[in-house]
Design a protein around this motif. Structure first.
Motif, PDB file in Angstrom:
ATOM      1  N   ASP A  59      34.660 -40.377 -48.457  1.00  0.00           N
ATOM      2  CA  ASP A  59      35.774 -39.752 -47.233  1.00  0.00           C
ATOM      3  C   ASP A  59      36.466 -40.580 -46.402  1.00  0.00           C
ATOM      4  N   GLY A  60      37.985 -39.904 -46.659  1.00  0.00           N
ATOM      5  CA  GLY A  60      39.435 -40.861 -45.603  1.00  0.00           C
ATOM      6  C   GLY A  60      40.052 -41.659 -46.461  1.00  0.00           C
ATOM      7  N   LEU A  61      39.101 -41.642 -48.536  1.00  0.00           N
ATOM      8  CA  LEU A  61      39.898 -41.998 -49.202  1.00  0.00           C
ATOM      9  C   LEU A  61      41.518 -40.760 -49.601  1.00  0.00           C
ATOM     10  N   GLN A  62      42.626 -40.907 -49.809  1.00  0.00           N
ATOM     11  CA  GLN A  62      43.320 -40.679 -50.465  1.00  0.00           C
ATOM     12  C   GLN A  62      43.839 -41.144 -52.340  1.00  0.00           C
ATOM     13  N   PHE A  63      44.083 -42.183 -51.936  1.00  0.00           N
ATOM     14  CA  PHE A  63      44.176 -43.194 -53.011  1.00  0.00           C
ATOM     15  C   PHE A  63      43.415 -44.724 -53.732  1.00  0.00           C
ATOM     16  N   ALA A  64      42.973 -44.961 -55.235  1.00  0.00           N
ATOM     17  CA  ALA A  64      42.189 -45.064 -55.768  1.00  0.00           C
ATOM     18  C   ALA A  64      42.492 -46.466 -54.931  1.00  0.00           C
ATOM     19  N   THR A  65      44.202 -46.962 -55.694  1.00  0.00           N
ATOM     20  CA  THR A  65      44.449 -48.074 -54.396  1.00  0.00           C
ATOM     21  C   THR A  65      43.880 -48.941 -53.125  1.00  0.00           C
ATOM     22  N   GLU A  66      43.264 -47.569 -52.156  1.00  0.00           N
ATOM     23  CA  GLU A  66      42.418 -47.851 -51.091  1.00  0.00           C
ATOM     24  C   GLU A  66      41.034 -48.717 -51.089  1.00  0.00           C
ATOM     25  N   THR A  67      40.512 -48.174 -52.422  1.00  0.00           N
ATOM     26  CA  THR A  67      39.368 -48.450 -52.010  1.00  0.00           C
ATOM     27  C   THR A  67      38.661 -50.372 -51.532  1.00  0.00           C
ATOM     28  N   ASP A  68      40.359 -50.683 -52.023  1.00  0.00           N
ATOM     29  CA  ASP A  68      40.245 -52.984 -51.243  1.00  0.00           C
ATOM     30  C   ASP A  68      40.817 -52.750 -49.999  1.00  0.00           C
ATOM     31  N   LEU A  69      41.619 -51.530 -48.962  1.00  0.00           N
ATOM     32  CA  LEU A  69      41.622 -51.450 -47.693  1.00  0.00           C
ATOM     33  C   LEU A  69      40.243 -51.356 -46.977  1.00  0.00           C
ATOM     34  N   ILE A  71      36.944 -52.058 -48.578  1.00  0.00           N
ATOM     35  CA  ILE A  71      36.122 -52.866 -48.806  1.00  0.00           C
ATOM     36  C   ILE A  71      36.425 -53.603 -47.491  1.00  0.00           C
ATOM     37  N   LYS A  72      37.628 -54.212 -47.417  1.00  0.00           N
ATOM     38  CA  LYS A  72      37.843 -55.187 -46.159  1.00  0.00           C
ATOM     39  C   LYS A  72      38.249 -54.205 -44.679  1.00  0.00           C
ATOM     40  N   ASN A  73      37.194 -53.487 -44.959  1.00  0.00           N
ATOM     41  CA  ASN A  73      37.212 -52.376 -43.528  1.00  0.00           C
ATOM     42  C   ASN A  73      38.344 -52.662 -42.386  1.00  0.00           C
ATOM     43  N   LYS A  74      40.153 -52.377 -43.350  1.00  0.00           N
ATOM     44  CA  LYS A  74      41.189 -51.611 -42.457  1.00  0.00           C
ATOM     45  C   LYS A  74      41.417 -50.834 -42.276  1.00  0.00           C
ATOM     46  N   ILE A  75      41.080 -49.701 -43.171  1.00  0.00           N
ATOM     47  CA  ILE A  75      40.949 -48.277 -43.171  1.00  0.00           C
ATOM     48  C   ILE A  75      39.532 -47.877 -42.471  1.00  0.00           C
ATOM     49  N   PRO A  76      39.758 -46.361 -42.198  1.00  0.00           N
ATOM     50  CA  PRO A  76      38.110 -46.030 -41.945  1.00  0.00           C
ATOM     51  C   PRO A  76      37.458 -45.588 -42.683  1.00  0.00           C
ATOM     52  N   TYR A  77      36.316 -45.228 -43.016  1.00  0.00           N
ATOM     53  CA  TYR A  77      35.987 -44.292 -43.939  1.00  0.00           C
ATOM     54  C   TYR A  77      34.462 -43.650 -44.156  1.00  0.00           C
ATOM     55  N   GLN A  78      33.733 -43.332 -45.169  1.00  0.00           N
ATOM     56  CA  GLN A  78      32.923 -43.077 -44.874  1.00  0.00           C
ATOM     57  C   GLN A  78      32.211 -42.450 -46.250  1.00  0.00           C
ATOM     58  N   ASN A  79      31.014 -43.275 -46.767  1.00  0.00           N
ATOM     59  CA  ASN A  79      30.948 -43.092 -47.785  1.00  0.00           C
ATOM     60  C   ASN A  79      30.002 -41.658 -47.633  1.00  0.00           C
ATOM     61  N   VAL A  80      29.869 -40.048 -49.024  1.00  0.00           N
ATOM     62  CA  VAL A  80      29.154 -39.106 -48.684  1.00  0.00           C
ATOM     63  C   VAL A  80      28.630 -38.803 -49.671  1.00  0.00           C
ATOM     64  N   SER A  81      27.183 -38.083 -49.856  1.00  0.00           N
ATOM     65  CA  SER A  81      27.032 -37.658 -50.765  1.00  0.00           C
ATOM     66  C   SER A  81      26.367 -36.097 -50.673  1.00  0.00           C
ATOM     67  N   ILE A  82      27.926 -35.019 -51.745  1.00  0.00           N
ATOM     68  CA  ILE A  82      27.170 -33.911 -52.024  1.00  0.00           C
ATOM     69  C   ILE A  82      26.714 -33.144 -52.820  1.00  0.00           C
ATOM     70  N   ALA A  83      25.368 -32.107 -52.530  1.00  0.00           N
ATOM     71  CA  ALA A  83      24.680 -31.783 -53.655  1.00  0.00           C
ATOM     72  C   ALA A  83      24.754 -30.045 -54.298  1.00  0.00           C
ATOM     73  N   GLN A  84      25.290 -30.060 -55.096  1.00  0.00           N
ATOM     74  CA  GLN A  84      25.156 -28.477 -56.069  1.00  0.00           C
ATOM     75  C   GLN A  84      23.843 -28.108 -56.113  1.00  0.00           C
TER      76      GLN A  84
END
Length: 562
Positions: A59-69, A71-84
């Motif tokens: 949660d918090g990422l819009q583009f795939a390229t932001e993944t590296d940022l 990982i380096k803690n340069k942008i805020p993010y949060q991993n989320v798990s959702i169940a259906q």
């Protein structure tokens, strides 16, 4: 019950399915059963469901390229798990969706029972365990003919454990059904010698992960006694090759541990009970062209039997006018060559007669060892043995294809006739593997019509079919559609693409492809969705090296005591 998350507010939840965010400190898996409570007009409504899909994303990422940022803690993010969750039950039945932010819990044994309607089953038998180790049940009323009948098991050979599951269902059925005293189960052993040791306790020599105590505890949890099958009769065919065909038939005994009786057929029995046509079960494409001449032969042989005195009939011998006798298929073939080619009693083309005789030659070569005169106290009366024992194992694994088809088809037909013609109190369960050979999707065979009739009105006759095969799509749809309970083990994606499997959701189909042995998907009328169960390791021996020495001594003592 353990809280595992909250119903999402940013997803469209319905009364059929909903989404929840998983608490990062907990583990939720596919197939888990969950519940959530919600309130409408101050009334509590409980939604029960099965987790069908779990999605992890950031949660918090819009583009795939932001993944590296991230990982380096340069942008805020949060991993989320959702169940259906697929909703299986709403209690009370007020069809509204769960409200956002409602707490979601992993179900306990009681709520799992409600989720899959086990609590509403008046008569049920245990068949294994759900994901949360709660007991799973089969509605007996939809198996034994009370409300429905028949079970079909499909799956890949050697991986789907179809035979093992069918054996466990029978084991549970005989122990837990209140009507088991009226049950007579017939199992055809078609592969190796696995089913010849059902009445011997397992020594657990081949187990690697579990201990014997853990296995037996599983049975106790299901309220089953961890003992081998009781009241078992094993019937074995005669040896195929003897020095002289006129010698007394000898049992084809693979192991002296197995206490068995000899079965075979007399030529009188074959024609009196109209079994001759079952020698042609594999003639799927040509049967209709042969049907008339088969009927002519049957009628002629029945006339000859009527002219044979009763004493000869009792020992299974037909007397001819020239003081010769017919007592096996070799004699029958020689007689029919002369009769069909020289008789003027009927009009058949020479090509039809030759086609029949070619097949008859093959039949006598493949099946003659199964036919002979009745030897006193040696030849088992198959139907009486089935009546006198709760479980009868009929071994056909060493038979060639033609003789195997004849034996299975004949015994099915004899019980079918018995139920139609007599006031028989017993209910017969037939466990038939390789069902596609007897009831193929296309073409006609003598036994196919009987099997379709059993499927369509077997519940009223008192004949229940527990069929198994690798590919259900190769079986006549009238048989499959009349099976109230469907069971699926590991299968390939090509088979699952057939229309026959439309009742399975796409997520379940993906699970079927990777199912491990011991896991089965169950579809039964009570539950609105198929669910996955695990059934326990057998407490009975499945091969010679698993036979307990103590169990062998007990069985020998039973034999001596009669």
């Amino acid at each position: 019950m353990k809280k595992v998350g909250y119903v999402l507010g940013n997803k469209p939840n319905t009364c059929y399915d909903f989404f929840f965010i998983i608490d990062p400190t907990t583990i939720v898996q596919i197939d888990d059963i969950v519940i959530t409570k919600t309130y409408y007009s101050q009334q509590e409504i409980t939604h029960y469901g099965i987790v069908t899909q779990i999605i992890n994303y950031t949660d918090g990422l819009q583009f795939a390229t932001e993944t590296d940022l991230a990982i380096k803690n340069k942008i805020p993010y949060q991993n989320v798990s959702i169940a259906q969750v697929l909703v299986t039950r709403i209690d009370p039945e007020i069809f509204v969706p769960p409200t956002p932010f409602s707490e979601v819990y992993l179900s306990d044994s009681e709520s799992s029972s409600k989720a899959l309607y086990f609590d509403t089953m008046q008569n049920k038998v245990p068949i294994g365990f759900l994901r949360n180790e709660s007991n799973a049940y089969l509605n007996l009323d939809f198996l034994d003919g009370t409300n429905g009948a028949h079970m079909n098991i499909t799956g890949m050979s050697g991986i789907a454990t179809k035979t093992s599951f069918a054996s466990f269902v029978v084991f549970s059925l005989l122990q837990k059904s209140p009507n088991s005293g009226q049950y007579r189960v017939v199992v055809f052993n078609v592969k190796s010698t696995d089913l010849l040791y059902l009445n011997y306790k397992n020594n657990y020599k081949n187990i690697k992960i579990q201990t014997s105590q853990e296995i037996e505890q599983k049975y106790h949890q299901l309220s089953l006694q961890p003992i081998p099958f009781q009241n078992v009769k094993v019937l074995l065919p005669p040896k195929k090759f003897q020095k002289n065909q006129t010698d007394e038939k000898q049992i084809d005994l693979p192991d002296t541990t197995v206490k068995a009786s000899l079965y075979y057929f007399s030529i009188v029995e074959i024609f009196k009970k109209q079994l001759f046509k079952f020698f042609f079960v594999d003639e799927i494409k040509n049967y209709q062209s042969l049907e008339r001449i088969i009927s002519i032969v049957e009628k002629h042989m029945q006339d000859l039997i009527e002219k044979t005195d009763q004493e000869l009939q009792k020992i299974g011998v037909i007397k001819l006018e020239n003081q010769k006798y017919i007592q096996d298929l070799e004699d029958l073939y020689k007689y029919l060559v002369d009769y069909l080619q020289n008789s003027r009693e009927f009009y058949e083309s020479k090509a039809t007669i030759n086609a029949f005789l070619r097949r008859m030659r093959k039949i006598k070569e493949d099946c003659n060892f199964l036919v002979g005169k009745v030897e006193k106290d040696k030849k088992a009366d198959i139907i009486k043995e089935i009546e006198n024992n709760q479980l009868t194992v009929i071994d056909v694994h060493n038979l060639n294809e033609k003789s195997k088809l004849f034996v299975v088809s004949s015994i099915l037909y004899l019980i079918y006739l018995k139920k139609e013609e007599e006031n028989d109190m017993y209910k017969y369960f037939f466990v038939v593997d390789e069902l596609n050979k007897y009831c193929p999707e296309e073409g006609e065979t003598p036994i196919k019509e009987v099997l379709i009739d059993i499927a369509e009105r077997g519940r009223s006759l008192g004949i229940i079919l527990i069929g198994a095969q690798q590919t259900a799509s190769q079986i006549d749809s009238r048989v499959i559609s009349n099976c109230a309970i469907r069971v699926i083990g590991r299968s390939d994606s090509f088979e699952l693409s057939k229309g026959l499997y439309h009742f399975l959701r796409e997520d379940i189909k993906k699970r079927v492809v990777i199912l491990k042995p011991g896991n089965m998907i169950i579809s039964q009328p009570d539950c609105p969705v198929p669910f996955i169960i695990t059934f326990p390791y057998p407490v009975w021996a499945t091969r010679k090296e698993e036979v307990s020495i103590e169990s062998t001594k007990q069985n020998e003592l039973k034999t001596l005591l009669g």
